[in-house]
Design a protein around this motif. Structure first.
Motif, PDB file in Angstrom:
ATOM      1  N   LYS A  67       0.973  -1.746  -0.181  1.00 52.56           N
ATOM      2  CA  LYS A  67      -0.193   0.226  -0.010  1.00 52.56           C
ATOM      3  C   LYS A  67       0.841   1.245  -0.052  1.00 52.56           C
ATOM      4  O   LYS A  67       1.875   1.258   0.996  1.00 52.56           O
ATOM      5  CB  LYS A  67      -0.643  -0.035   1.079  1.00 52.56           C
ATOM      6  N   ASP A  69       1.369   5.338  -0.563  1.00 54.41           N
ATOM      7  CA  ASP A  69       0.482   7.003   0.207  1.00 54.41           C
ATOM      8  C   ASP A  69       0.841   7.462  -1.390  1.00 54.41           C
ATOM      9  O   ASP A  69       2.005   8.075  -1.482  1.00 54.41           O
ATOM     10  CB  ASP A  69       0.214   7.410   1.084  1.00 54.41           C
ATOM     11  N   MET A 134      -6.377   1.688  -6.845  1.00 46.02           N
ATOM     12  CA  MET A 134      -6.278   2.943  -6.419  1.00 46.02           C
ATOM     13  C   MET A 134      -7.348   3.513  -6.476  1.00 46.02           C
ATOM     14  O   MET A 134      -7.789   3.621  -6.793  1.00 46.02           O
ATOM     15  CB  MET A 134      -5.561   3.930  -7.421  1.00 46.02           C
ATOM     16  N   VAL A 138      -4.663   5.999  -2.076  1.00 41.09           N
ATOM     17  CA  VAL A 138      -3.548   5.328  -1.820  1.00 41.09           C
ATOM     18  C   VAL A 138      -3.402   4.219  -2.736  1.00 41.09           C
ATOM     19  O   VAL A 138      -5.148   3.490  -3.727  1.00 41.09           O
ATOM     20  CB  VAL A 138      -4.881   4.330  -0.949  1.00 41.09           C
ATOM     21  N   THR A 140      -3.530   0.375  -4.170  1.00 41.35           N
ATOM     22  CA  THR A 140      -2.943  -1.427  -3.278  1.00 41.35           C
ATOM     23  C   THR A 140      -2.200  -2.096  -4.645  1.00 41.35           C
ATOM     24  O   THR A 140      -2.765  -2.202  -5.966  1.00 41.35           O
ATOM     25  CB  THR A 140      -4.644  -1.928  -3.009  1.00 41.35           C
TER      26      THR A 140
END
Length: 160
Positions: A67, A69, A134, A138, A140
């Motif tokens: 994950k 940011d 997304m 975030v 993933t």
């Protein structure tokens, strides 16, 4: 005691980028030209953005889940790639906000520039089945794992 795993140069799964040129004045070379490495960021704040994308990596029974940011970025501005079949690479670029001559900046804290993170995937990763999504800033990335092979037990008849 915290269970969070930090970056470590001795960690075989970590390929975090180290910038050995951090702090060198590439933009002011004596030849009058530009940088020796024009594709690399030129200022320390850009270098920080380049190497500093925050990413969590957890392992579940079914997959490795990354994950990242990436607030304010669109999915088109982020790349997820696999190199050499076992290196996950997540990269992107956040452009600097356009400055107007009439603007007066009081504080600039948001980073801009390129980021690039690389992770060596373990042997049980199914690199050909990686999925990425997304949502709300975030990213993933899910890397499925091969099922653990159960040890084969073979009974041996005892004679006598």
């Amino acid at each position: 005691m915290s269970m969070i795993r930090r970056s470590n140069v001795f960690d075989p799964f970590s390929l975090d980028l180290f910038d050995p040129f951090d702090g060198f004045p590439f933009g002011s070379s004596s030849s009058g030209g530009g940088s020796l490495f024009p594709s690399f960021p030129r200022t320390s704040s850009e270098t920080a953005a380049f190497a500093g994308a925050r990413i969590d990596w957890k392992e579940t029974p079914e997959a490795h889940v990354f994950k990242a940011d990436v607030p304010g970025l669109k999915k088109e501005e982020v790349k997820v790639e696999v190199e050499d079949g076992n290196v996950l690479q997540i990269s992107g670029e956040r452009n600097k906000e356009q400055e107007e001559k009439s603007d007066t900046w009081h504080r600039v804290e948001r980073s801009s520039g390129r980021f690039l993170r690389r992770f060596r995937l373990p042997d049980n990763a199914k690199a050909e089945q990686i999925k990425a999504s997304m949502e709300n800033g975030v990213l993933t990335v899910t890397v499925p794992k091969e099922e653990a092979k159960k040890p084969e037990v073979k009974s041996i008849q005892i004679s006598g």
